[in-house]
Design a protein around this motif. Structure first.
Motif, PDB file in Angstrom:
ATOM      1  N   GLY A 574       0.814  -1.218   0.000  1.00 35.41           N
ATOM      2  CA  GLY A 574       0.000   0.000   0.000  1.00 35.41           C
ATOM      3  C   GLY A 574       0.844   1.262   0.000  1.00 35.41           C
ATOM      4  N   ASN A 575       2.101   1.142  -0.410  1.00 34.11           N
ATOM      5  CA  ASN A 575       2.994   2.293  -0.343  1.00 34.11           C
ATOM      6  C   ASN A 575       3.413   2.801  -1.716  1.00 34.11           C
ATOM      7  N   ASP A 577       2.321   4.996  -3.416  1.00 33.56           N
ATOM      8  CA  ASP A 577       2.247   6.453  -3.599  1.00 33.56           C
ATOM      9  C   ASP A 577       3.517   7.160  -3.112  1.00 33.56           C
ATOM     10  N   LEU A 578       4.455   6.407  -2.546  1.00 35.62           N
ATOM     11  CA  LEU A 578       5.651   7.052  -2.004  1.00 35.62           C
ATOM     12  C   LEU A 578       6.685   7.386  -3.082  1.00 35.62           C
ATOM     13  N   ALA A 703       5.137  19.830  -6.381  1.00 39.07           N
ATOM     14  CA  ALA A 703       4.727  19.215  -5.122  1.00 39.07           C
ATOM     15  C   ALA A 703       5.374  19.886  -3.918  1.00 39.07           C
ATOM     16  N   HIS A 705       6.833  23.287  -3.902  1.00 40.96           N
ATOM     17  CA  HIS A 705       6.644  24.736  -3.767  1.00 40.96           C
ATOM     18  C   HIS A 705       5.178  25.153  -3.763  1.00 40.96           C
ATOM     19  N   ARG A 706       4.300  24.334  -4.337  1.00 42.92           N
ATOM     20  CA  ARG A 706       2.851  24.481  -4.210  1.00 42.92           C
ATOM     21  C   ARG A 706       2.311  25.852  -4.627  1.00 42.92           C
ATOM     22  N   LEU A 707       2.876  26.436  -5.688  1.00 43.11           N
ATOM     23  CA  LEU A 707       2.333  27.713  -6.143  1.00 43.11           C
ATOM     24  C   LEU A 707       1.259  27.496  -7.208  1.00 43.11           C
ATOM     25  N   GLY A 763       6.442  15.096   1.079  1.00 43.67           N
ATOM     26  CA  GLY A 763       5.418  15.192   2.120  1.00 43.67           C
ATOM     27  C   GLY A 763       4.682  13.909   2.410  1.00 43.67           C
ATOM     28  N   GLN A 764       5.266  12.745   2.142  1.00 39.04           N
ATOM     29  CA  GLN A 764       4.639  11.501   2.588  1.00 39.04           C
ATOM     30  C   GLN A 764       5.384  11.075   3.842  1.00 39.04           C
ATOM     31  N   ALA A 765       4.667  10.988   4.948  1.00 38.55           N
ATOM     32  CA  ALA A 765       5.332  10.724   6.223  1.00 38.55           C
ATOM     33  C   ALA A 765       6.112   9.415   6.153  1.00 38.55           C
ATOM     34  N   GLY A 766       7.362   9.465   6.612  1.00 36.59           N
ATOM     35  CA  GLY A 766       8.187   8.274   6.717  1.00 36.59           C
ATOM     36  C   GLY A 766       8.572   7.649   5.389  1.00 36.59           C
ATOM     37  N   ILE A 770      10.622   4.015   4.728  1.00 35.45           N
ATOM     38  CA  ILE A 770       9.903   2.885   4.127  1.00 35.45           C
ATOM     39  C   ILE A 770      10.578   2.463   2.826  1.00 35.45           C
TER      40      ILE A 770
ATOM     41  N   ARG B  33       4.673  20.055   3.616  1.00 38.55           N
ATOM     42  CA  ARG B  33       3.352  19.485   3.791  1.00 38.55           C
ATOM     43  C   ARG B  33       3.531  17.972   3.890  1.00 38.55           C
ATOM     44  N   VAL B  34       3.051  17.389   4.995  1.00 35.36           N
ATOM     45  CA  VAL B  34       3.274  15.962   5.209  1.00 35.36           C
ATOM     46  C   VAL B  34       1.949  15.233   5.276  1.00 35.36           C
TER      47      VAL B  34
END
Lengths: 902, 149
Positions: A574-575, A577-578, A703, A705-707, A763-766, A770, B33-34
């Motif tokens: 299930g990872n 998306d990392l 992803a 800088h998000r402008l 921004g994907q935790a850990g 993983i 952003r996390v």
């Protein structure tokens, strides 16, 4: 070394010098003839002496035996010559002159080439001998010399010696012969004119050297001061931390200023004197023609001298001052070079030098060391005769594990040096297996034994090179390369007195490491890395390293399998998306605009991400894809945001460095641009401003800088531009970029990038953890971990191991020593950079591996001594206690005090 | 979600409510952003705190270690700030926070937070005002509890 440069040169180049001398002697008659010819041409060929009646002839090339008349009473004609009329005579004589010019030129060419070759050979010999001496400096002396001074001496200061060596014997002979020939010729033409010329020459050669004496002294000073300057610059670099941390840079500047001032003074005085001497020399040289023109002219008018002779005298004299001047120069150079030579070799004569026989490549390591190590009354004095070790006595078995403990300065370090044969006892004896340590050849101390110090040096090169360094004692099998060329190279080396050791041969002593050859040495390298716990570091180096796909096709195959396996495993966990994978037809929001456009790894710097904005090909593609305006527009948005959010920050704020697209220096400029855009629109901008804005979006990562600059439509246009760029590159610059292809290995990218084949999602935790774990699992499943580690062996450790941490450097040094499986391993605090637990683990592992083989370890932490068979306790250069851990901890002891003091 | 939307959310949080939008934008821009999957932890009780989190989307559970396992004491959702106490007073985390649903947060590091306060003192004043307000509330609650005894 031979203190006199002439003797040194003569000893090593006698045969070559003799050949050159012979050539010089042979060339002199030709030179004389070339002087005589002009007279003949003027008198006979042009003025027609002997051709008084038309049609009369004269013989040419008639040759009588010299002194024939005196010997046999009548002239003996060896060759009657050929009779010629005047015009033919003129032409024949002129062509003879031309031929002689050519012959003289050829002589010069051959002699000079041979001189040059001889000089280069001797220079090579001298440089080798000096560097060889450095290799034979005892360690204590080596620590006292300044590396940069030594380097300038070998590199620069002996250089002029090379030029002189060729001239050492040939030049005085050649120039002297030339001058004497010219002199003789003038004498023959006119005794008095000859006498005048001789007088001036004598005066010249008496006066000039005297004037130059002071220049020589200055020259020596110049050499010394320049060498010291080199040494000081070396010190400034070595002491860089202290200079900057103490704000002492201005003090160093003052020191440099004073040295440079001193050097300037010396050099300027040299110039002044040199040019004065030159002036005097020229004046004297011009005095003689004055006498010739005036005196010789009068003699010619009164009929005592024919005009041809006068012209010839003047022509001959033209050739006289330059050999004389050069002779004087040569003499000056001789003195100068002798001084330089003495000065240089003086620096290479330490009080003691390691006997060359001890380092001979032919020495054998002999049978494994056994028996005992015995120190009796072992004493070491420093250079001021202060004792560092005082009458130390002990006996331990070679195969024992011995701990040496003691506070710093107690002599433990010196003891470890002496046990390794790096420093010899001042008095007393140290015997290993019944042999005095100072009699043991390097083949024993460097192969049967190993030493690891606290700050081991690592040579610039790969991890592998540094591990194998301990196995390179002598060539074990010759190089496979071109045999004939290699043979010539080594033959030439021998002629210059260099040993015939071939750097291209295979030097690795595989047997010493317990390997059969190149095929299984890697396994041994991994073994020792494992013992010192460096394997995981090598694994990481391997992941970030590249491989040559041509050389290891099986790795390529494995990596491609890992690429597929990784995505599979991530999906099942299930990872998936990392990692955002590279897909040729979609935009990767986790990569920058530049990376998206290029869609590959640059092979040339012009296509690196940072340089892409300035790249002409990229600019053309953007124009064609009608993206230029869009990029300027994105640039405006970025600049606006930056100007807005960084407006109140003071210049130099760390945020600029960390987060901004724009440096604080450029912010005001962008502020002006944005103001103009707001008042008059983008159209009002000039070309320079547009260019600045155009460059901004290249570093933009959606992803991160998000402008919101790259929406779906823009993403599509960028992907189209990507295809257009790829087409153009494939056509025009096929080698500039290695494109991402899902089914191909990318040789320009790292192993990790090849396996991931995408970007870690922002921004994907850990995510990092993983992915790292999954990657390791995949590699283990496919049996690729070892391959990655082997790729890690190619990691470049940098200058002095600068790309490794202090702990890694110490571990690498230990691994290097373990690889050669010495009979006796001596370790001097080589674990200091590690924490307590790390040290204990390492000591345990190494002692475990060395079961039944000798270890002598100078320990920083005395409590670790419990792991050893015997403990030697040092204090103030004395051995105060000796025994097992049990014995030393039973009652009150110095050892217990030491442990308690920790 | 673009950075402007993040700024909108930050403005709804009391301690950031009165701060200039450009400064909030800077903070958002400099922050990561996390995203967490359900069940992933943001931090554990007892760890050293190095960042505060602002919930942009989803909900998070606040758990406290109790004698019989973790005990859920609160649930946090959009526009709420998590873990600011630990970075302000440099004390260990007082609770474990884990994602209850797919959770998107803005992670503001302690370093960034303090640098912002240092560079923009008015932000410090805002923080002080909010904290004082909370203290006043707590004191009031305490008084009520005592009066009720």
């Amino acid at each position: 070394m031979e203190p006199n440069i002439f003797k040194y040169v003569w000893r090593h180049s006698r045969a070559e010098q003799l050949v050159i001398l012979l050539l010089v002697v042979v060339s002199l008659p030709f030179y004389y003839f070339s002087l005589n010819l002009p007279k003949q041409i003027v008198n006979e060929g042009i003025q027609g002496q002997g051709f008084e009646s038309p049609g009369s002839t004269q013989p040419i090339f008639r040759f009588d035996l010299p002194y024939g008349e005196e010997l046999f009473g009548a002239p003996v004609t060896l060759f009657d010559g050929i009779d010629l009329v005047q015009r033919d005579m003129l032409l024949a004589l002129s062509f003879s002159f031309l031929a002689l010019v050519c012959v003289n030129g050829m002589f010069k060419l051959v002699i000079n080439t041979r001189k040059g070759r001889m000089g280069e050979r001797l220079l090579r010999r001298l440089r080798f001998e000096l560097a060889d001496r450095i290799l034979r400096f005892p360690l204590l002396h080596l620590k006292r010399v300044k590396p940069s001074e030594m380097a300038t001496m070998i590199k620069d200061e002996v250089e002029p010696l090379g030029g002189f060596i060729g001239d050492a014997f040939a030049t005085p002979l050649f120039l002297g012969g030339q001058a004497a020939t010219a002199m003789l010729f003038i004498m023959v033409q006119s005794f008095w004119l000859g006498l005048v010329a001789a007088g001036v020459v004598m005066f010249q050669s008496f006066l000039i050297p005297r004037l130059r004496r002071r220049i020589l002294v200055l020259g020596r000073e110049r050499q010394l001061t320049a060498r010291q300057l080199a040494g000081r610059i070396g010190e400034i670099i070595d002491g860089g931390v202290e200079v900057q941390a103490n704000d002492a840079s201005n003090f160093e500047r003052a020191d440099l200023v004073s040295r440079l001032g001193h050097i300037y003074k010396i050099r300027y005085e040299i110039y002044q004197r040199k040019f004065f001497v030159k002036f005097l020399n020229n004046l004297l040289a011009q005095m003689t023609p004055f006498v010739f023109y005036a005196g010789g002219g009068l003699l010619a008018i009164s009929g005592h001298l024919d005009i041809g002779a006068l012209v010839a005298v003047i022509a001959a004299y033209k050739d006289l001052p330059s050999p004389i001047k050069e002779l004087i120069d040569w003499d000056q150079q001789r003195l100068d070079v002798q001084i330089k030579y003495e000065q240089v070799i003086g620096q290479f004569q330490p009080p003691q030098l390691i006997d060359a026989a001890l380092q001979s490549p032919d020495n054998e390591p002999g049978p494994p060391l056994a028996g005992e190590i015995t120190a009796s009354a072992l004493t070491l004095l420093d250079e001021t005769d202060q004792p560092l070790l005082r009458a130390v006595n002990f006996t331990v078995g070679v195969t024992q594990h011995v701990a040496v403990v003691g506070p710093s300065g107690s002599g433990t370090e010196q003891l470890s040096y002496m046990l390794s044969g790096l420093v010899w006892p001042s008095s007393g004896s140290l015997r290993i297996d019944g042999r005095d340590i100072e009699r043991l050849p390097a083949a024993v101390t460097g192969r049967r034994m190993a030493y690891v110090g606290p700050s081991a040096y690592h040579f610039p090169g790969s991890l592998r090179d540094n591990l194998l360094y301990g196995l390179k004692h002598r060539p074990v099998r010759p190089a496979e390369s071109d045999q004939a060329a290699g043979h010539d190279f080594l033959a030439e080396a021998k002629r210059a007195g260099n040993p015939d050791l071939d750097i291209n041969a295979d030097w690795i002593d595989y047997a010493a490491a317990g390997a059969e050859g190149p095929q299984d040495i890697n396994a041994r390298l991994l073994d020792v890395l494992d013992v010192v716990d460096l394997k995981s570091d090598a694994y990481r180096f391997g992941l970030t390293g590249t491989i040559d796909p041509e050389r290891s096709p099986e790795v390529v195959e494995g990596v491609l399998m890992a690429r597929a396996a990784l995505i599979e495993r991530l999906t099942s966990g299930g990872n998936d998306d990392l990692v955002v994978r590279f897909e040729a037809d979609s935009y990767n929001g986790n990569a920058s605009v530049a990376e998206n456009l290029l869609f590959g790894t640059p092979r040339v710097p012009e296509f690196a991400s940072k340089a892409l904005a300035q790249n002409g090909t990229v600019a053309a593609v953007l124009r064609e894809a009608e993206l230029t305006e869009a990029f300027v527009g994105m640039g405006v948005t970025i600049a606006k945001t930056m100007v807005e959010i960084f407006a109140d920050l003071p210049p130099g704020h760390p945020f600029f460095e960390q987060f901004s697209f724009i440096s604080d220096d450029d912010l005001p400029e962008f502020r002006t641009i944005i103001t103009r855009v707001e008042s008059a629109g983008v159209e009002a901008l000039d070309e320079a401003a547009r260019k600045l804005l155009l460059g901004l979006p290249f570093n933009y990562v959606e992803a991160r800088h998000r402008l919101g600059l790259v929406d779906e439509a823009m993403a599509e246009r960028l992907v189209a531009a990507r295809h257009r760029l790829a087409e153009r590159l494939e056509r025009d610059l096929p080698d500039a970029v290695e494109f991402y292809r899902a089914d191909a290995y990318n040789a320009a990218a790292s192993l990790q990038d090849n396996i991931l084949f995408g970007r870690l999602a922002f921004g994907q935790a850990g995510a990092e953890q993983i992915i790292g774990d999954t990657l390791a699992e995949v590699l283990d499943d496919l049996g690729l971990r070892e391959t990655v580690i082997e790729a890690g062996l190619d990691y470049n450790v940098g200058l002095g191991g600068g790309r490794l941490s202090a702990i890694q450097r110490q571990k690498l040094a230990l691994a290097r020593a373990l690889l050669k499986r010495p009979d006796l391993l001596i370790i001097n605090g080589a674990t200091a950079a590690m924490d307590g637990a790390g040290q204990q683990r390492l000591v345990e592992r190494i002692l475990d591996l060395r079961e039944g083989q000798g270890v002598i370890w100078v320990l920083q932490r005395p409590e670790l001594a419990s792991l050893f068979d015997t403990i030697l306790v040092m204090r103030d250069g004395r051995l105060v206690e000796q025994g097992s851990y049990g014995e030393l901890t039973k009652s009150e002891s110095a050892f217990k005090d030491l442990v308690a003091a920790e | 979600m673009s950075i402007d939307q993040e700024v909108e959310i930050l403005r709804r949080i009391p301690i950031f409510a009165k701060i200039d939008p450009p400064k909030l934008k800077l903070m958002a821009f400099a922050s990561e952003r996390v995203t967490y999957k359900p069940g992933q932890t943001l931090f554990k009780q007892g760890e050293r705190g190095d960042a505060a989190f602002i919930v942009l989307h989803g909900t998070a559970d606040v758990l406290i270690n109790a004698a019989n396992g973790p005990l859920r004491v609160a649930s946090l959702s959009e526009n709420e700030i998590i873990g600011e106490i630990a970075i302000l007073c440099d004390i260990p985390r007082t609770a474990t926070v884990q994602a209850a649903t797919e959770l998107t947060t803005l992670r503001i590091t302690a370093e960034l937070f303090f640098r912002m306060i240092m560079d923009f003192p008015e932000m410090g004043v805002e923080v002080m005002r909010v904290l004082a307000h909370r203290l006043e509330q707590t004191t009031a609650q305490l008084r009520e509890v005592q009066a009720a005894r």
